[in-house]
Design a protein around this motif. Sequence first.
Motif, PDB file in Angstrom:
ATOM      1  N   ALA A   1       0.881  -1.168   0.044  1.00  0.00           N
ATOM      2  CA  ALA A   1      -0.043  -0.249  -0.087  1.00  0.00           C
ATOM      3  C   ALA A   1       0.721   1.315  -0.064  1.00  0.00           C
ATOM      4  CB  ALA A   1      -0.998   0.151   1.297  1.00  0.00           C
ATOM      5  N   TYR A   2       2.152   1.234   0.329  1.00  0.00           N
ATOM      6  CA  TYR A   2       2.855   2.225   0.409  1.00  0.00           C
ATOM      7  C   TYR A   2       3.903   2.309  -0.419  1.00  0.00           C
ATOM      8  CZ  TYR A   2       1.302   0.949   5.247  1.00  0.00           C
ATOM      9  OH  TYR A   2       0.554   0.489   6.188  1.00  0.00           O
ATOM     10  N   SER A   3       3.868   1.399  -1.567  1.00  0.00           N
ATOM     11  CA  SER A   3       4.786   1.453  -2.587  1.00  0.00           C
ATOM     12  C   SER A   3       5.224   2.551  -3.438  1.00  0.00           C
ATOM     13  CB  SER A   3       4.657   0.335  -3.703  1.00  0.00           C
ATOM     14  OG  SER A   3       5.675   0.382  -4.653  1.00  0.00           O
TER      15      SER A   3
ATOM     16  N   LEU B   1       5.629  12.675   5.843  1.00  0.00           N
ATOM     17  CA  LEU B   1       4.862  13.264   6.972  1.00  0.00           C
ATOM     18  C   LEU B   1       4.255  14.378   6.108  1.00  0.00           C
ATOM     19  CD1 LEU B   1       7.388  13.086   9.989  1.00  0.00           C
ATOM     20  CD2 LEU B   1       5.253  11.889   9.835  1.00  0.00           C
ATOM     21  N   ASN B   2       4.633  15.093   5.481  1.00  0.00           N
ATOM     22  CA  ASN B   2       4.291  16.474   4.675  1.00  0.00           C
ATOM     23  C   ASN B   2       3.304  15.841   3.388  1.00  0.00           C
ATOM     24  OD1 ASN B   2       7.410  17.318   5.679  1.00  0.00           O
ATOM     25  ND2 ASN B   2       5.606  18.325   6.603  1.00  0.00           N
ATOM     26  N   ASP B   3       3.970  14.943   2.712  1.00  0.00           N
ATOM     27  CA  ASP B   3       3.328  14.376   1.610  1.00  0.00           C
ATOM     28  C   ASP B   3       3.271  12.978   1.316  1.00  0.00           C
ATOM     29  OD1 ASP B   3       2.631  14.086  -1.094  1.00  0.00           O
ATOM     30  OD2 ASP B   3       4.369  15.214  -1.983  1.00  0.00           O
ATOM     31  N   PRO B   4       2.258  12.154   1.359  1.00  0.00           N
ATOM     32  CA  PRO B   4       2.219  10.989   1.253  1.00  0.00           C
ATOM     33  C   PRO B   4       2.784  10.408   0.129  1.00  0.00           C
ATOM     34  CG  PRO B   4       0.112  11.452   1.163  1.00  0.00           C
ATOM     35  CD  PRO B   4       0.792  12.711   1.612  1.00  0.00           C
ATOM     36  N   ASN B   5       3.103  10.998  -0.988  1.00  0.00           N
ATOM     37  CA  ASN B   5       3.465  10.614  -2.377  1.00  0.00           C
ATOM     38  C   ASN B   5       4.983  11.402  -2.551  1.00  0.00           C
ATOM     39  OD1 ASN B   5       1.123   9.501  -3.145  1.00  0.00           O
ATOM     40  ND2 ASN B   5       0.335  11.730  -3.487  1.00  0.00           N
TER      41      ASN B   5
END
Length: 336
Positions: A125-127, A279-283
């Motif tokens: 899910a975090y790839s 922490l600021n941008d999941p991408n």
Amino acid sequence: MKRSIIYTLFFALFLTSCKKDEVASSDPQTPSSEEIAKNTSDPDSIKAKPVEESAPPMMQENGFYNAFAIPKDKKLRDSLYAVFSKKYNERERYAILALNRLDSKSKWNSDTLVVPAKIDTTLMAYSPFPLQLDILSDVKKFVIFSYPIQAYAVYSNGALVKWGPTSMGKKSAQTDRGLMFANWKKKLAISTVKSEWKLPYNFNIHNTHGIGWHQYDLPGYPASHSCLRLLMKDAIWLYNYADTWILNPGGATTKAKGTPVMVFGDYPWGKRKPWRNLLNDPNANNISVEEMTKMIQPNVEKMIFEQTNREKVADSIKTAKASEAAAVQETEVLEN
């Protein structure tokens, strides 16, 4: 009073900024002896179904990343770990540490842990890598290591089947970039740099430079002498996934190359660790399909050529062995 401080620290997960990353220290010492697992299956590995384009991380839809602050005081740290262990089970803790490029031995080698609001123990899910790369549709096996985000990915016919953390060469002993091919492998190799260093599930990818992937400490930054360090489960998985080279009789020359492996990019030395940017941008760590395609495309023809050659060589060896076995059987029949 200390317990109150601990719980306050634990639940204060939302931070607007993180401390500047610690400067990488000297290489870790030889790890404590660890029994090499015999079971080669990895319950946290899944095969993703091919999709038309890269899907965004699950965290975009189901939440975001939080910051787990770690106090400097050893007693508070140890007590906080008890709280951490109670909140998250073993597989969840493993996933959280992996996202921070840490193993259990180095779990507190940081002042902050990036923790996803929703834990996916497969990590898929975090790839940061695209789930599908059409440019690799004809390449059966491909392994790629990213220096910028200290992570690796595995593609089978263009579909992402696995990714995970790594610790690559430190600034003074960086890992070679570019396209290489898997060579030989050994379940327990001895480091050529220091004989005391044991390297479980070592898979060489650059024979003359002695570069390979294997299990070793993941301290949360590039720390190796040019090799590609992995968690034990990942080292075992890749050990069984990749193909070795095929040598000519006598072993002096290569008859066919193994699985293609690519290393690319540069680490932001001395700056904030890339995964902290989640922490600021999941991408923040995502690598686009376009970027991956542009980088891989010049090497596809060579990868397919070597793949085809290896299949032909493997088939000829298989046919030769079958003919030899048939001849032996025929001789035995005649003698009887």
